[in-house]
Design an enzyme around this catalytic site. Sequence first.
Site, mmCIF file in Angstrom:
data_model
loop_
_atom_site.group_PDB
_atom_site.id
_atom_site.type_symbol
_atom_site.label_atom_id
_atom_site.label_comp_id
_atom_site.label_asym_id
_atom_site.label_seq_id
_atom_site.Cartn_x
_atom_site.Cartn_y
_atom_site.Cartn_z
ATOM 1 N N ARG A 132 -1.370 -14.316 4.359
ATOM 2 C CA ARG A 132 -2.124 -13.651 5.446
ATOM 3 C C ARG A 132 -1.381 -13.794 6.779
ATOM 4 N NH1 ARG A 132 -6.597 -10.350 4.550
ATOM 5 N NH2 ARG A 132 -7.316 -10.942 6.611
ATOM 6 N N PHE A 182 -14.961 3.099 8.450
ATOM 7 C CA PHE A 182 -13.603 3.371 7.974
ATOM 8 C C PHE A 182 -13.500 3.412 6.449
ATOM 9 C CE2 PHE A 182 -13.858 -1.274 8.622
ATOM 10 C CZ PHE A 182 -13.386 -1.759 7.402
ATOM 11 N N TYR A 221 -12.786 -2.615 -2.724
ATOM 12 C CA TYR A 221 -13.235 -2.607 -1.332
ATOM 13 C C TYR A 221 -14.760 -2.559 -1.200
ATOM 14 C CZ TYR A 221 -8.448 -2.424 0.416
ATOM 15 O OH TYR A 221 -7.148 -2.737 0.730
ATOM 16 N N GLU A 223 -10.003 -10.364 -7.222
ATOM 17 C CA GLU A 223 -9.040 -9.260 -7.085
ATOM 18 C C GLU A 223 -7.952 -9.337 -8.157
ATOM 19 O OE1 GLU A 223 -9.673 -8.970 -2.237
ATOM 20 O OE2 GLU A 223 -7.717 -9.537 -3.021
ATOM 21 N N LYS A 251 0.832 -1.210 0.000
ATOM 22 C CA LYS A 251 0.000 0.000 0.000
ATOM 23 C C LYS A 251 0.868 1.262 0.000
ATOM 24 C CE LYS A 251 -4.079 -2.075 2.320
ATOM 25 N NZ LYS A 251 -4.730 -2.225 3.658
ATOM 26 N N ARG A 311 3.111 -6.528 9.349
ATOM 27 C CA ARG A 311 2.466 -5.434 10.097
ATOM 28 C C ARG A 311 3.013 -5.343 11.528
ATOM 29 N NH1 ARG A 311 -3.476 -7.211 7.890
ATOM 30 N NH2 ARG A 311 -3.622 -5.819 6.079
ATOM 31 N N THR A 353 -4.742 -7.266 11.314
ATOM 32 C CA THR A 353 -5.067 -6.066 10.532
ATOM 33 C C THR A 353 -4.428 -4.797 11.102
ATOM 34 O OG1 THR A 353 -7.138 -7.062 9.816
ATOM 35 C CG2 THR A 353 -6.993 -4.679 9.642
ATOM 36 N N ASN A 365 -1.722 0.149 7.257
ATOM 37 C CA ASN A 365 -1.195 -1.151 7.696
ATOM 38 C C ASN A 365 -0.394 -1.856 6.604
ATOM 39 O OD1 ASN A 365 -3.270 -1.821 6.062
ATOM 40 N ND2 ASN A 365 -4.365 -3.081 7.539
ATOM 41 N N HIS A 371 -2.070 -5.308 1.622
ATOM 42 C CA HIS A 371 -3.328 -6.042 1.423
ATOM 43 C C HIS A 371 -3.004 -7.448 0.945
ATOM 44 C CE1 HIS A 371 -7.269 -7.265 -0.016
ATOM 45 N NE2 HIS A 371 -6.646 -7.715 -1.088
#
Length: 156
Positions: A85, A57, A49, A126, A9, A102, A91, A112, A115
Amino acid sequence: MERTLIILKPDAVQRGLSGTILSRFEEKGLKLVAMKLMKIDRGLAERHYAPHKGKPFYPGLIDYVTSGPVVVLVLEGLNAIAVARKMMGATFGFNAEPGTIRGDWGLSKTFNLIHGSDAPESAAAEISLYFKPEEILGYERPIDRWVYDMSAGSPQ
Ligand code: IDP
Ligand code: MG
């Protein structure tokens, strides 16, 4: 073999962490099959999203992911979705375990760093949002015979 969509990100790119994060996935053994540096526009962010639309948020999330360049990857491997993950961590940075991406570099809720797809269905959806089929490269990687036990004929 499973594929997952990963986005480094805008905070990861701005903080100079893209290479370091990519290295973690490479060193784990996951195979890089697509990659691009791009700016996500609002339309694409809203499609990506959509499941979060309406949450408090959501507007901030759209602003965040469209705020600067991102690096988008497709990684392939045995259980790639769950493996990525786990490597990302929880998260929110302040909850994420040390040793995770993270957990090592994040403190924020929204910012964070990364993704990663959360299921085979979302991964497929995606991947098709960010890459054309011909941008995903199938190729042989000789180290795979050391990454996986191939003695039974399939990767174990
Ligand atoms: P994930 O990225 O770990 O899958 P999701 O629940 O799918 O987490 O949320 C998508 C993104 O929205 C998160 O990565 C984070 O950037 C942002 N986000 C999620 N929950 C919150 C929150 O409560 N406050 C602020 N931002 C949030
Ligand atoms: Mg998610």
